[in-house]
Scaffold this motif. Structure first.
Motif, PDB file in Angstrom:
ATOM      1  N   ILE A   1     -48.708  -4.772  -3.836  1.00 46.37           N
ATOM      2  CA  ILE A   1     -49.824  -4.856  -2.895  1.00 46.37           C
ATOM      3  C   ILE A   1     -50.546  -6.182  -3.135  1.00 46.37           C
ATOM      4  CG2 ILE A   1     -52.131  -3.895  -2.409  1.00 46.37           C
ATOM      5  CD1 ILE A   1     -49.993  -2.154  -1.220  1.00 46.37           C
ATOM      6  N   ASP A   2     -50.892  -6.850  -2.033  1.00 43.87           N
ATOM      7  CA  ASP A   2     -51.512  -8.149  -2.134  1.00 43.87           C
ATOM      8  C   ASP A   2     -52.723  -8.159  -1.198  1.00 43.87           C
ATOM      9  OD1 ASP A   2     -50.849 -11.231  -2.799  1.00 43.87           O
ATOM     10  OD2 ASP A   2     -51.618 -11.071  -0.760  1.00 43.87           O
ATOM     11  N   TYR A   3     -53.897  -8.479  -1.750  1.00 45.95           N
ATOM     12  CA  TYR A   3     -55.110  -8.424  -0.933  1.00 45.95           C
ATOM     13  C   TYR A   3     -54.953  -9.247   0.349  1.00 45.95           C
ATOM     14  CZ  TYR A   3     -59.714  -9.513   0.821  1.00 45.95           C
ATOM     15  OH  TYR A   3     -60.759  -9.700   1.667  1.00 45.95           O
TER      16      TYR A   3
ATOM     17  N   HIS B   1     -60.770  -6.097   5.700  1.00 40.69           N
ATOM     18  CA  HIS B   1     -61.858  -6.169   4.713  1.00 40.69           C
ATOM     19  C   HIS B   1     -62.050  -7.606   4.247  1.00 40.69           C
ATOM     20  CE1 HIS B   1     -61.841  -1.781   4.333  1.00 40.69           C
ATOM     21  NE2 HIS B   1     -60.544  -1.819   4.122  1.00 40.69           N
TER      22      HIS B   1
ATOM     23  N   LEU C   1     -63.799 -11.072   2.946  1.00 41.93           N
ATOM     24  CA  LEU C   1     -64.915 -11.336   2.030  1.00 41.93           C
ATOM     25  C   LEU C   1     -65.871 -12.300   2.724  1.00 41.93           C
ATOM     26  CD1 LEU C   1     -63.009 -11.855  -1.339  1.00 41.93           C
ATOM     27  CD2 LEU C   1     -64.281  -9.839  -0.609  1.00 41.93           C
TER      28      LEU C   1
ATOM     29  N   ASN D   1     -56.667 -15.216  -6.648  1.00 38.94           N
ATOM     30  CA  ASN D   1     -55.221 -15.026  -6.750  1.00 38.94           C
ATOM     31  C   ASN D   1     -54.888 -14.423  -8.092  1.00 38.94           C
ATOM     32  OD1 ASN D   1     -54.434 -16.156  -4.261  1.00 38.94           O
ATOM     33  ND2 ASN D   1     -54.808 -18.206  -5.104  1.00 38.94           N
ATOM     34  N   ARG D   2     -53.607 -14.144  -8.310  1.00 42.36           N
ATOM     35  CA  ARG D   2     -53.155 -13.628  -9.606  1.00 42.36           C
ATOM     36  C   ARG D   2     -53.661 -14.530 -10.727  1.00 42.36           C
ATOM     37  NH1 ARG D   2     -48.787  -9.289  -9.631  1.00 42.36           N
ATOM     38  NH2 ARG D   2     -49.748  -8.257  -7.852  1.00 42.36           N
ATOM     39  N   GLY D   3     -54.264 -13.937 -11.738  1.00 43.53           N
ATOM     40  CA  GLY D   3     -54.704 -14.700 -12.900  1.00 43.53           C
ATOM     41  C   GLY D   3     -56.098 -15.298 -12.734  1.00 43.53           C
TER      42      GLY D   3
ATOM     43  N   VAL E   1     -64.314 -17.429  -7.010  1.00 40.94           N
ATOM     44  CA  VAL E   1     -65.146 -17.169  -5.828  1.00 40.94           C
ATOM     45  C   VAL E   1     -66.398 -18.045  -5.893  1.00 40.94           C
ATOM     46  CG1 VAL E   1     -66.445 -15.409  -4.574  1.00 40.94           C
ATOM     47  CG2 VAL E   1     -64.270 -14.806  -5.660  1.00 40.94           C
TER      48      VAL E   1
ATOM     49  N   LEU F   1     -72.131 -10.166  -2.838  1.00 39.06           N
ATOM     50  CA  LEU F   1     -70.719 -10.078  -3.206  1.00 39.06           C
ATOM     51  C   LEU F   1     -70.525  -9.276  -4.493  1.00 39.06           C
ATOM     52  CD1 LEU F   1     -69.477 -13.719  -2.547  1.00 39.06           C
ATOM     53  CD2 LEU F   1     -68.628 -11.653  -1.429  1.00 39.06           C
TER      54      LEU F   1
ATOM     55  N   CYS G   1     -67.377  -6.854  -3.849  1.00 35.87           N
ATOM     56  CA  CYS G   1     -66.176  -6.609  -4.659  1.00 35.87           C
ATOM     57  C   CYS G   1     -66.094  -5.152  -5.099  1.00 35.87           C
ATOM     58  CB  CYS G   1     -66.190  -7.508  -5.886  1.00 35.87           C
ATOM     59  SG  CYS G   1     -66.613  -9.236  -5.536  1.00 35.87           S
TER      60      CYS G   1
ATOM     61  N   TYR H   1     -66.582  -2.598  -3.563  1.00 37.12           N
ATOM     62  CA  TYR H   1     -65.991  -1.721  -2.548  1.00 37.12           C
ATOM     63  C   TYR H   1     -64.623  -1.249  -3.035  1.00 37.12           C
ATOM     64  CZ  TYR H   1     -65.079  -0.159   2.280  1.00 37.12           C
ATOM     65  OH  TYR H   1     -64.831   0.593   3.412  1.00 37.12           O
ATOM     66  N   CYS H   2     -63.926  -2.153  -3.714  1.00 33.84           N
ATOM     67  CA  CYS H   2     -62.577  -1.821  -4.186  1.00 33.84           C
ATOM     68  C   CYS H   2     -62.448  -1.818  -5.709  1.00 33.84           C
ATOM     69  CB  CYS H   2     -61.570  -2.810  -3.628  1.00 33.84           C
ATOM     70  SG  CYS H   2     -61.557  -2.897  -1.832  1.00 33.84           S
ATOM     71  N   HIS H   3     -63.314  -2.563  -6.396  1.00 36.51           N
ATOM     72  CA  HIS H   3     -63.126  -2.746  -7.838  1.00 36.51           C
ATOM     73  C   HIS H   3     -64.165  -2.025  -8.676  1.00 36.51           C
ATOM     74  CE1 HIS H   3     -59.968  -5.727  -7.516  1.00 36.51           C
ATOM     75  NE2 HIS H   3     -60.677  -6.379  -6.622  1.00 36.51           N
TER      76      HIS H   3
ATOM     77  N   TYR I   1     -63.838  -7.555 -13.590  1.00 33.95           N
ATOM     78  CA  TYR I   1     -63.391  -6.292 -13.019  1.00 33.95           C
ATOM     79  C   TYR I   1     -62.166  -5.766 -13.759  1.00 33.95           C
ATOM     80  CZ  TYR I   1     -66.553  -7.765  -9.385  1.00 33.95           C
ATOM     81  OH  TYR I   1     -67.678  -8.177  -8.728  1.00 33.95           O
TER      82      TYR I   1
HETATM   83  C1  HEC Z   1     -60.738  -4.497   0.197  1.00 33.47           C
HETATM   84  C2  HEC Z   1     -60.561  -4.363  -1.222  1.00 33.47           C
HETATM   85  C3  HEC Z   1     -60.907  -5.523  -2.150  1.00 33.47           C
HETATM   86  C4  HEC Z   1     -62.071  -6.226  -2.229  1.00 33.47           C
HETATM   87  C5  HEC Z   1     -63.305  -6.080  -1.362  1.00 33.47           C
HETATM   88  C6  HEC Z   1     -61.934  -7.139  -3.337  1.00 33.47           C
HETATM   89  N1  HEC Z   1     -60.713  -7.005  -3.905  1.00 33.47           N
HETATM   90 FE1  HEC Z   1     -60.076  -7.913  -5.587  1.00 33.47          FE
HETATM   91  N2  HEC Z   1     -58.297  -7.002  -5.417  1.00 33.47           N
HETATM   92  C7  HEC Z   1     -57.937  -6.110  -4.418  1.00 33.47           C
HETATM   93  C8  HEC Z   1     -56.547  -5.746  -4.550  1.00 33.47           C
HETATM   94  C9  HEC Z   1     -55.773  -4.801  -3.628  1.00 33.47           C
HETATM   95  C10 HEC Z   1     -56.077  -6.425  -5.691  1.00 33.47           C
HETATM   96  C11 HEC Z   1     -54.647  -6.385  -6.285  1.00 33.47           C
HETATM   97  C12 HEC Z   1     -53.673  -7.204  -5.480  1.00 33.47           C
HETATM   98  C13 HEC Z   1     -53.917  -8.669  -5.534  1.00 33.47           C
HETATM   99  O1  HEC Z   1     -54.084  -9.237  -6.628  1.00 33.47           O
HETATM  100  O2  HEC Z   1     -53.954  -9.280  -4.437  1.00 33.47           O
HETATM  101  C14 HEC Z   1     -57.194  -7.198  -6.221  1.00 33.47           C
HETATM  102  C15 HEC Z   1     -57.133  -7.987  -7.361  1.00 33.47           C
HETATM  103  C16 HEC Z   1     -58.217  -8.671  -7.883  1.00 33.47           C
HETATM  104  C17 HEC Z   1     -58.219  -9.412  -9.120  1.00 33.47           C
HETATM  105  C18 HEC Z   1     -57.055  -9.518 -10.071  1.00 33.47           C
HETATM  106  C19 HEC Z   1     -56.182 -10.691  -9.789  1.00 33.47           C
HETATM  107  C20 HEC Z   1     -55.004 -10.669 -10.723  1.00 33.47           C
HETATM  108  O3  HEC Z   1     -55.015 -11.401 -11.713  1.00 33.47           O
HETATM  109  O4  HEC Z   1     -54.101  -9.879 -10.469  1.00 33.47           O
HETATM  110  C21 HEC Z   1     -59.457  -9.954  -9.284  1.00 33.47           C
HETATM  111  C22 HEC Z   1     -59.938 -10.797 -10.437  1.00 33.47           C
HETATM  112  C23 HEC Z   1     -60.222  -9.589  -8.134  1.00 33.47           C
HETATM  113  N3  HEC Z   1     -59.431  -8.797  -7.296  1.00 33.47           N
HETATM  114  C24 HEC Z   1     -61.517  -9.993  -7.910  1.00 33.47           C
HETATM  115  C25 HEC Z   1     -62.222  -9.678  -6.784  1.00 33.47           C
HETATM  116  C26 HEC Z   1     -63.546 -10.210  -6.516  1.00 33.47           C
HETATM  117  C27 HEC Z   1     -64.301 -11.176  -7.404  1.00 33.47           C
HETATM  118  C28 HEC Z   1     -63.919  -9.670  -5.333  1.00 33.47           C
HETATM  119  C29 HEC Z   1     -65.207  -9.892  -4.600  1.00 33.47           C
HETATM  120  C30 HEC Z   1     -65.529 -11.262  -4.298  1.00 33.47           C
HETATM  121  C31 HEC Z   1     -62.864  -8.802  -4.869  1.00 33.47           C
HETATM  122  N4  HEC Z   1     -61.842  -8.841  -5.763  1.00 33.47           N
HETATM  123  C32 HEC Z   1     -62.908  -8.050  -3.722  1.00 33.47           C
HETATM  124  C33 HEC Z   1     -58.757  -5.609  -3.440  1.00 33.47           C
HETATM  125  C34 HEC Z   1     -60.052  -6.039  -3.194  1.00 33.47           C
END
Ligand code: HEC
Ligand code: HEC
Ligand code: HEC
Ligand code: HEC
Ligand code: HEC
Ligand code: HEC
Ligand code: HEC
Ligand code: HEC
Ligand code: HEC
Ligand code: HEC
Length: 481
Positions: free
Chosen positions: A242-244, A252, A254, A283-285, A291, A352, A359, A361-363, A379
């Protein structure tokens, strides 16, 4: 005898007296075959040797000796018997000792081309390449084996496991005798109190409403299919992670804001673009720091493009700054710009990082909001599993005729990330059965035997010519060692 042919004077019905007719001394006379028997057999042997020599040397067509050609994958070396038959045929020995473990092709012959790495560090018992990979069977598949090659150990695994050796799997040793309800245990995943350790909040039921969900600016009701988020990998085996950006962003995004009053004009137009452009998700890592960095960059670019927002009465930077010269106006400008960007960040981050619509919302945050290093939240790692049954292999594509939920029962009704949606073995056993009118159920259909990591290393050292001769070149002859 016909009466017309009888001798009317004879006492017997037969034409001659019995002793005359029988030639009672026949064994004393010299006979053609007997005299020549020895000579003939030597002759036949010599002819046989000559034919063998002719076939081996003269024609090079050694296929005459094969029961059937070697398997499809080995056709290029079919005629080079010595590629595999590196030592004398052991047929006689095998028959003499009635010992099926005597093989005429040693493992070293195969290992010239394949590592054929071992199966398990803890396995006990002799295994030979050719006891599993049978040759000279024409088109039959070399790696499609009967389950007997596996159950010889797995039906009584304790007896074939060296408990003294360290293991890469710490699990109960369970016997497997066939792919049936009694013969194969339920997938271990279900016994350990199955739980999905993923941390990204996701509710399948809310996304898979039969009436659809609102999508895009027009909020058109759309029914999502499973493959909207679960895409097959290139080999058609597993689902890509799964990839955001690919799977969530569209619905959803940002979003962020830009504080201040922007009277009509270029700055206002730019503002509209700014708030409509979503932020990049890490991104990954990456972390929340990426942000913050993007926000800072975008605010700074805005202030430089529209210095009027700084309230200095300036319209644009001087056309030709004098190199090296620092004017008070520049310094004042840089300070103002810094303060403006800092203020924008102070306002943009809480929605945010702190609001439930950001964030969170999902984390799930792992830092305390009152005590964030550098003011940035961390997170929980997503931990969305890519493989669920790693001790087997599977191919989704082969099963594409089925509805996903035939195996992943209840997925569209699932509400918690923690729910496990994997199939139980009973789902597979409706089709995979050890009988002729079912899908294959031999162990190698779903399991690999050789340690895949070791098998993948590249140790080839043949030239193309040597490959066709099938002979191992002396070490370092072909370049690499
Ligand atoms: C709608 C849901 C959603 C929201 C809102 C969201 N994320 Fe995520 N996030 C995900 C999902 C799904 C993944 C895992 C897949 C990916 O890495 O794309 C993820 C992965 C991550 C990771 C891990 C990346 C890695 O190393 O694998 C980080 C850090 C992260 N999010 C930070 C944030 C931050 C900071 C925000 C707010 C600015 C945010 N996310 C908002 C869904 C969300
Ligand atoms: C890809 C490897 C390979 C090649 C090439 C090959 N063979 Fe074989 N052959 C085998 C294997 C494996 C067996 C079975 C050995 C066993 O079970 O002990 C076998 C068995 C035989 C047997 C039965 C004797 C026995 O001891 O089982 C004969 C005869 C034979 N091969 C002839 C030939 C001839 C002739 C050629 C060349 C034209 C040839 N083979 C090429 C792999 C090969
Ligand atoms: C001269 C080199 C050579 C020798 C010797 C050789 N092989 Fe192969 N083998 C190949 C090549 C090339 C392939 C096709 C590519 C691959 O799958 O690695 C192959 C494929 C295979 C496969 C895969 C079959 C499939 O259906 O995918 C098996 C199993 C195998 N060999 C076993 C053996 C065994 C057992 C022996 C000894 C009897 C042996 N090989 C001897 C070159 C060799
Ligand atoms: C207990 C049975 C068994 C024995 C013994 C065995 N294999 Fe295999 N081999 C398999 C099975 C099952 C497969 C197919 C699944 C897999 O790839 O692991 C296979 C696959 C292979 C492949 C194709 C795999 C690939 O990734 O291309 C090669 C090559 C091979 N074996 C070579 C060997 C050699 C060389 C030996 C002897 C050193 C050997 N095997 C001993 C069962 C066996
Ligand atoms: C010489 C004995 C032996 C043979 C033959 C054998 N295995 Fe195994 N296998 C073992 C041992 C020992 C283990 C490790 C048990 C443990 O430590 O839990 C094992 C573990 C496994 C596992 C579970 C762990 C893992 O690493 O994935 C699978 C699946 C498996 N074998 C499949 C097969 C298949 C398929 C075959 C036939 C192609 C086969 N085995 C043939 C001895 C054998
Ligand atoms: C809008 C995106 C989306 C759609 C559509 C979707 N999924 Fe998922 N699915 C996810 C996410 C995100 C995860 C990872 C979080 C989790 O485990 O719940 C996941 C996880 C899974 C898992 C593995 C996790 C487990 O616990 O077993 C399976 C299996 C699965 N989904 C099946 C399905 C099926 C079947 C459908 C269609 C009926 C479907 N999904 C539709 C987003 C989606
Ligand atoms: C096609 C549009 C769409 C996609 C794609 C999508 N969502 Fe949603 N999501 C929605 C809608 C609409 C809702 C509101 C549903 C409701 O509350 O009934 C929602 C709600 C949510 C919720 C809140 C659920 C709750 O329990 O209130 C989370 C968390 C969520 N989505 C995460 C994700 C993640 C993670 C992804 C990507 C894997 C994703 N969504 C992909 C449209 C989508
Ligand atoms: C024949 C049964 C079957 C069908 C049909 C099936 N799956 Fe799977 N699925 C599995 C098995 C088995 C696994 C575990 C694979 C592994 O990781 O070892 C799996 C794993 C998954 C995973 C976790 C990631 C992965 O690849 O390991 C997701 C997500 C998933 N399936 C979604 C789907 C979706 C979406 C569909 C329909 C398009 C579907 N599956 C159809 C059996 C099935
Ligand atoms: C239709 C597919 C299929 C067939 C056929 C099959 N298995 Fe399995 N087997 C699986 C799956 C899936 C698992 C779960 C793997 C995991 O937990 O990572 C498994 C698990 C195992 C395990 C590990 C058990 C444990 O302790 O967790 C062994 C050992 C095993 N199988 C051996 C065999 C043997 C031997 C055969 C042949 C008689 C066989 N399997 C046939 C699909 C299959
Ligand atoms: C509707 C019937 C059906 C069900 C249910 C089913 N399979 Fe299959 N499967 C097949 C058929 C048909 C094939 C292809 C023919 C064959 O290999 O016998 C196949 C092939 C496979 C293959 C080989 C794939 C390849 O192309 O390399 C694996 C592995 C497999 N199935 C595992 C499973 C597992 C694990 C399950 C349970 C989660 C399962 N199957 C459920 C029908 C089914």
């Amino acid at each position: 005898m016909l009466p017309s042919l009888r001798d009317p004077k004879a006492r017997s019905e037969y034409p001659k007296e019995l002793p005359v007719w029988l030639e009672l001394d026949y064994f004393r006379r010299s006979r053609f075959l007997r005299t020549w028997r020895g000579g003939l057999s030597w002759g036949a042997l010599a002819l046989g040797v000559a034919v063998v020599a002719w076939l081996l040397g003269g024609t090079r067509d050694r296929r005459a000796f094969q029961a059937a050609p070697v398997s499809r994958v080995h056709r290029p070396i079919n005629d080079d018997c010595l590629a595999c038959h590196t030592r004398g045929f052991e047929t006689a020995k095998r028959l003499w000792r009635n010992d099926a473990a005597t093989h005429s092709v040693p493992d070293t012959a195969c290992q010239q081309c394949h590592p054929g790495s071992i199966h398990h560090a803890r396995e006990l018992g002799e295994t030979h390449c050719v006891s599993c990979h049978r040759e000279h069977r024409g088109e039959s598949l070399l790696a499609q084996l009967d389950q007997g090659t596996c159950t010889s150990c797995h039906a009584d695994l304790t007896a074939h496991t060296a408990s003294a050796k360290a293991s890469d799997v710490e699990r109960l040793i369970r016997n497997v005798s066939a792919f049936t309800t009694k013969g194969h245990p339920e997938f271990a995943l279900w016994e350990a109190g199955a739980q999905d350790d993923g941390t990204v909040r996701f509710n399948h039921r809310k996304h898979l409403r039969p009436g659809g969900i609102p999508v895009g600016e027009t909020r058109t009701m759309t029914v999502l299919a499973c493959d909207r988020c679960h895409e097959l990998d290139q080999g058609g085996r597993y689902m890509r992670p799964i990839d955001y950006s690919r799977h969530c962003r569209e619905c959803h995004p940002l979003q962020t804001g830009l504080a201040g009053d922007f009277p009509d004009g270029p700055a206002r137009q730019e503002w509209a673009v700014f708030v409509a452009t979503p932020l990049q998700h890490p991104n990954r890592g990456e972390t929340a720091a990426s942000v913050r960095a993007e926000l800072r960059e975008r605010f700074t670019a805005f202030a430089q493009g529209h210095p009027e927002v700084l309230g200095l009465g300036l319209s644009a930077p001087p056309a030709r700054p004098v190199p090296g010269a620092r004017r008070p106006a520049d310094e004042q400008r840089a300070e103002k710009e810094w303060a403006w960007v800092a203020e924008q960040l102070r306002r943009a981050e809480p929605p945010l990082f702190d609001s439930k619509a950001g964030c969170l919302y999902c984390h799930t945050e792992t830092t305390k909001p009152s005590d964030r290093p550098g003011g940035l939240p961390a997170y929980a790692a997503p931990a969305i599993k890519e493989r669920w049954l790693p001790h087997s292999v599977f191919k989704h594509e082969t099963h594409r005729a089925l509805d996903c939920e035939q195996c992943h029962a209840g997925a569209s009704k699932s509400e918690q990330t923690s729910a496990v949606l994997m199939p139980r073995i009973a789902a597979c056993q409706q089709c995979h059965k050890p009988d002729a009118s079912a899908a294959r159920a031999d162990c190698a259909e779903c399991h690999v035997y050789h340690n895949p990591v070791a098998e993948r290393s590249w140790k080839g050292r043949f030239t193309i010519e040597q490959f066709f001769q099938g002979h191992a070149p002396p070490r370092n002859a072909a370049g690499s060692k």
